[in-house]
Design a protein around this motif. Structure first.
Motif: not given
Length: 318
Positions: A289-311
């Motif tokens: 919940x806290x992560x989504x407030x800061x990054x406007x996405x879920x931790x799981x989605x962030x992990x997947x997109x950051x590892x393939x270089x996507x926004x």
């Protein structure tokens, strides 16, 4: 705890991209936008840093031997022997896979300039305020008596590139990598260029609190505990921290916890529960919940997109 090193470790992505550029006038190089910070180190000769029509506005900057320039937001720009020359795209090549840097050679009849051009890759989604507040153009001059550490690094880099002694393939990339720290040190030392962060890192009260937060982000910090660590009363500490850092202590604590979490999600295989514990949350749900407030996405989605270089999504506006 080295707060500056901690911030850079959290925000940098991979190694810098750099090329050894040798050009004879007249010449001009066009540099596209980078997600991070672009830089140029003039080893020999003179040139100009100039804006492009689609870049942020800034005044042309004359550069000479030993000068360093960092474009803190990666804006498009050009480096030219003189104004109004035709431009070619910056497109370095490598003479061999083991070459320490890329190479750009621009022949011509005029004077010779030797420059190291490149970029540092930085995460720009919800960036740390120190990196977010970097100026569009940071010109660090080689004037005598200024920025001695940076000048020494530039001299070493020039020696390695000019003579290519044994071990240059190891030393040269390491020098380019370390240059960012020396640039930021020089900028922070200038004080008036660095705003609150120069004072925050130099101030014994605020620096103690920042070091405590960075050393133990999972600790159940309160303003009272941080004030005790900083050896100041609660009210005086909160005012001082907010003035120098630009946000209240617990707001910064949350920011740093989420920055640390983002690094763990990108660079490790820790579960969401393990990441939550590492940054001070009692459950994966509360952390998400806290992560989504800061990054406007879920931790799981962030992990997947950051590892393939996507926004990973648009960070919350500040």
């Amino acid at each position: 705890m080295d707060v500056l090193a901690d911030i850079l470790s959290a925000m940098r992505v991979g190694r810098p991209v750099a090329a050894h550029t040798e050009a004879r006038a007249p010449w001009g190089l066009r540099f596209g936008h980078v997600t991070g910070a672009a830089f140029h180190v003039v080893l020999q000769g003179t040139c100009w840093l100039t804006p492009l029509p689609d870049s942020a506005e800034f005044e042309p900057v004359a550069l000479g031997p030993g000068d360093v320039v960092l474009l803190g937001r990666g804006a498009t720009h050009a480096v030219v022997s003189e104004p109004d020359v035709p431009l070619t795209d910056f497109a370095p090549s490598r003479s061999s896979p083991s070459a320490p840097l890329g190479r750009v050679v621009l022949p011509g009849p005029g004077g010779r300039s030797t420059i190291v051009c490149g970029a540092y890759r930085l995460h720009r989604h919800n960036p740390h305020p120190l990196l977010r507040d970097l100026p569009e153009v940071m010109h660090l001059s080689a004037l005598p008596g200024r920025h001695r550490g940076l000048r020494a690094m530039v001299e070493l880099l020039g020696e390695e590139l000019a003579h290519e002694p044994p071990g240059a393939t190891v030393v040269t990339p390491a020098l380019v990598d370390a240059l960012l720290v020396y640039m930021l040190r020089a900028w922070l030392a200038d004080g008036d260029n660095a705003g609150g962060w120069s004072a925050a890192l130099a101030d014994p009260v605020t620096s103690r609190a920042l070091a405590a937060i960075h050393a133990e982000p999972a600790h159940p910090w309160t303003v009272e505990k941080l004030a005790d660590t900083a050896r100041l009363s609660r009210a005086a500490f909160a005012r001082r921290f907010t003035t120098l850092v630009g946000e209240p202590p617990l707001t910064y604590l949350t920011r740093w916890r989420m920055t640390t979490a983002a690094r763990l999600l990108r660079d490790t295989d820790k579960t969401l529960g393990q990441v939550a514990v590492a940054v001070g949350y009692g459950s994966a749900f509360a952390f998400a919940k806290a992560f989504r407030r800061e990054y406007a996405t879920t931790p799981g989605t962030y992990r997947g997109t950051s590892r393939i270089g996507a926004s990973p999504g648009r960070a919350r506006a500040r």
